[in-house]
Design a protein around this motif. Structure first.
Motif, PDB file in Angstrom:
ATOM      1  N   CYS A   1       3.554   2.983  10.494  1.00  0.00           N
ATOM      2  CA  CYS A   1       3.678   1.290  11.278  1.00  0.00           C
ATOM      3  C   CYS A   1       3.038   0.804   9.388  1.00  0.00           C
ATOM      4  CB  CYS A   1       3.202   1.170  12.151  1.00  0.00           C
ATOM      5  SG  CYS A   1       2.408  -0.851  11.519  1.00  0.00           S
ATOM      6  N   TYR A   2       3.694   0.408   8.726  1.00  0.00           N
ATOM      7  CA  TYR A   2       2.995  -0.043   7.789  1.00  0.00           C
ATOM      8  C   TYR A   2       1.454  -1.093   7.367  1.00  0.00           C
ATOM      9  CZ  TYR A   2       7.114   1.462   4.559  1.00  0.00           C
ATOM     10  OH  TYR A   2       8.217   2.505   4.112  1.00  0.00           O
TER      11      TYR A   2
ATOM     12  N   LEU B   1       0.808  -0.861  -0.145  1.00  0.00           N
ATOM     13  CA  LEU B   1       0.060   0.055  -0.321  1.00  0.00           C
ATOM     14  C   LEU B   1       0.820   1.262  -0.342  1.00  0.00           C
ATOM     15  CD1 LEU B   1      -2.983   0.853   1.588  1.00  0.00           C
ATOM     16  CD2 LEU B   1      -1.431   2.499   2.351  1.00  0.00           C
ATOM     17  N   GLU B   2       2.155   1.335   0.580  1.00  0.00           N
ATOM     18  CA  GLU B   2       2.747   2.133   1.566  1.00  0.00           C
ATOM     19  C   GLU B   2       4.220   2.703  -0.463  1.00  0.00           C
ATOM     20  OE1 GLU B   2       1.798   1.380   5.015  1.00  0.00           O
ATOM     21  OE2 GLU B   2       2.492  -0.156   3.352  1.00  0.00           O
ATOM     22  N   LEU B   3       3.765   2.032  -1.420  1.00  0.00           N
ATOM     23  CA  LEU B   3       4.583   1.376  -2.532  1.00  0.00           C
ATOM     24  C   LEU B   3       3.992   2.457  -3.149  1.00  0.00           C
ATOM     25  CD1 LEU B   3       6.863   1.334  -4.525  1.00  0.00           C
ATOM     26  CD2 LEU B   3       5.699  -1.118  -4.458  1.00  0.00           C
ATOM     27  N   ALA B   4       2.655   1.579  -3.546  1.00  0.00           N
ATOM     28  CA  ALA B   4       1.561   2.747  -4.241  1.00  0.00           C
ATOM     29  C   ALA B   4       0.949   3.697  -4.154  1.00  0.00           C
ATOM     30  CB  ALA B   4      -0.374   1.314  -4.393  1.00  0.00           C
ATOM     31  N   GLU B   5       0.608   4.289  -2.602  1.00  0.00           N
ATOM     32  CA  GLU B   5       0.653   5.822  -2.334  1.00  0.00           C
ATOM     33  C   GLU B   5       1.891   6.782  -3.109  1.00  0.00           C
ATOM     34  OE1 GLU B   5      -0.867   6.720   2.247  1.00  0.00           O
ATOM     35  OE2 GLU B   5       0.514   5.711   1.774  1.00  0.00           O
ATOM     36  N   PHE B   6       3.259   5.955  -2.936  1.00  0.00           N
ATOM     37  CA  PHE B   6       4.105   6.705  -3.285  1.00  0.00           C
ATOM     38  C   PHE B   6       4.031   6.661  -4.938  1.00  0.00           C
ATOM     39  CE2 PHE B   6       8.540   6.194  -4.888  1.00  0.00           C
ATOM     40  CZ  PHE B   6       9.652   7.494  -4.205  1.00  0.00           C
ATOM     41  N   MET B   7       4.073   5.520  -5.976  1.00  0.00           N
ATOM     42  CA  MET B   7       3.871   5.621  -6.834  1.00  0.00           C
ATOM     43  C   MET B   7       3.036   7.159  -7.463  1.00  0.00           C
ATOM     44  SD  MET B   7       5.865   3.846  -8.516  1.00  0.00           S
ATOM     45  CE  MET B   7       5.436   3.905  -9.324  1.00  0.00           C
ATOM     46  N   GLY B   8       1.530   7.368  -6.027  1.00  0.00           N
ATOM     47  CA  GLY B   8       1.250   8.639  -6.585  1.00  0.00           C
ATOM     48  C   GLY B   8      -0.290   8.080  -6.904  1.00  0.00           C
TER      49      GLY B   8
ATOM     50  N   GLY C   1       5.540  -4.406  10.598  1.00  0.00           N
ATOM     51  CA  GLY C   1       5.249  -3.029   9.770  1.00  0.00           C
ATOM     52  C   GLY C   1       5.557  -2.439  10.566  1.00  0.00           C
ATOM     53  N   VAL C   2       6.267  -2.342  11.611  1.00  0.00           N
ATOM     54  CA  VAL C   2       6.366  -1.475  11.972  1.00  0.00           C
ATOM     55  C   VAL C   2       7.563  -0.897  12.383  1.00  0.00           C
ATOM     56  CG1 VAL C   2       7.603   0.422  14.230  1.00  0.00           C
ATOM     57  CG2 VAL C   2       5.589  -0.847  14.598  1.00  0.00           C
TER      58      VAL C   2
ATOM     59  N   TRP D   1      12.997   1.276   9.307  1.00  0.00           N
ATOM     60  CA  TRP D   1      14.772   0.770   8.091  1.00  0.00           C
ATOM     61  C   TRP D   1      14.591   1.719   7.291  1.00  0.00           C
ATOM     62  CZ3 TRP D   1      13.274  -5.635   8.971  1.00  0.00           C
ATOM     63  CH2 TRP D   1      13.520  -5.748  10.661  1.00  0.00           C
ATOM     64  N   ASP D   2      13.436   1.646   6.509  1.00  0.00           N
ATOM     65  CA  ASP D   2      12.699   3.240   5.675  1.00  0.00           C
ATOM     66  C   ASP D   2      13.174   4.898   6.106  1.00  0.00           C
ATOM     67  OD1 ASP D   2      12.231   0.336   3.633  1.00  0.00           O
ATOM     68  OD2 ASP D   2      10.404   1.327   3.683  1.00  0.00           O
ATOM     69  N   LYS D   3      12.968   4.925   7.234  1.00  0.00           N
ATOM     70  CA  LYS D   3      13.011   6.228   7.399  1.00  0.00           C
ATOM     71  C   LYS D   3      14.737   6.219   7.321  1.00  0.00           C
ATOM     72  CE  LYS D   3       8.924   7.598   9.938  1.00  0.00           C
ATOM     73  NZ  LYS D   3       8.524   7.826  11.342  1.00  0.00           N
ATOM     74  N   GLU D   4      15.631   5.134   7.635  1.00  0.00           N
ATOM     75  CA  GLU D   4      16.764   5.575   8.217  1.00  0.00           C
ATOM     76  C   GLU D   4      17.631   4.779   7.114  1.00  0.00           C
ATOM     77  OE1 GLU D   4      17.353   1.688  10.441  1.00  0.00           O
ATOM     78  OE2 GLU D   4      16.891   2.719  12.839  1.00  0.00           O
TER      79      GLU D   4
END
Length: 244
Positions: free
Chosen positions: A116-117, A46-53, A98-99, A104-107
């Motif tokens: 939390c993803y 879901l987060e990847l899809a969000e990033f892709m707009g 998920g947390v 890790w992605d933030k880092e």
């Protein structure tokens, strides 16, 4: 490819343990090594899809994106499948990971919008989706390439009537939403210890407002106060449907 090679190596180690009588549960027949799936766990789609707009709701663009990503996993599973190794793909509950994925992605410097993803095809905080939207987003149109499934959590503020449950279950059948659960938080009074199966703002035994809540995690109830810090934040954002 690396993920599948790792899974094969892990399975071969377990097989070696079995052959040397080091795993009593397998020896007793409770688990069959030949029927064990090696799972590709999906979290953050879901987060990847969000990033892709892409809008996160029931729409063709999101549906096509999900099927494309999950199709890549399915093709890889088929490539490495043999008589000793079976693979599947599952949208995992990711209760703790998920947390960690978000952290890790933030880092690593990636764009991260939440702590939390999500473990679902919908955003837990979205107030615009109906229960039936969520069922469609966990139905055949989205999960056909998820051989391990994906649980649709239908969060409710109250228990439903028999007729209401019947309508929702029938809709799940029609849309091919094969894994679903109804979540109504249980209320625990920290003062008198009374537990109610309903979601309350005040104890219905002693009137105290010092309350805690329990909700379902992979088949059992856990106090929300016992969640990890990241999960507590996510739990507060969850939208609960109220059906009239």
């Amino acid at each position: 490819n690396d993920i599948h090679k790792f899974q094969i190596a892990y399975n071969d180690i377990i097989t070696m343990f079995c052959n040397n009588k080091m795993l009593p549960m397998f020896d007793a027949g409770y688990i069959n090594i030949d029927r064990q799936y090696l799972t590709l766990g999906i979290n953050g789609l879901l987060e990847l899809a969000e990033f892709m707009g892409i809008d996160i709701n029931y729409n063709d663009k999101y549906k096509d994106f999900a099927n494309k990503i999950l199709g890549i996993c399915e093709n890889a599973n088929n490539k490495y499948h043999d008589e000793h190794h079976m693979f599947n793909t599952e949208m995992i509950p990711a209760e703790s990971v998920g947390v960690k994925h978000s952290k890790w992605d933030k880092e690593d410097g990636y764009s991260v919008t939440r702590d939390c993803y999500n473990s679902y095809f919908y955003k837990v905080e979205d107030t615009t989706l109906t229960i039936f939207d969520k069922i469609k987003m966990h139905g055949n149109e989205f999960i056909s390439k998820l051989s391990g499934g994906s649980a649709c959590h239908l969060n409710l503020t109250e228990h439903l009537t028999k007729k209401q449950y019947e309508i929702i279950v029938n809709e799940c059948v029609k849309k091919g939403c094969s894994y679903f659960t109804f979540n109504v938080p249980n209320t625990i009074c920290n003062k008198c210890g009374h537990i109610s199966k309903d979601y309350l703002n005040k104890c219905n035994m002693c009137g105290s407002e010092d309350l805690d809540y329990m909700t379902r995690i992979i088949g059992y109830l856990v106090r929300i106060s016992k969640f990890s810090e990241g999960r507590k934040i996510e739990a507060k954002k969850r939208f609960y449907h109220k059906l009239v």
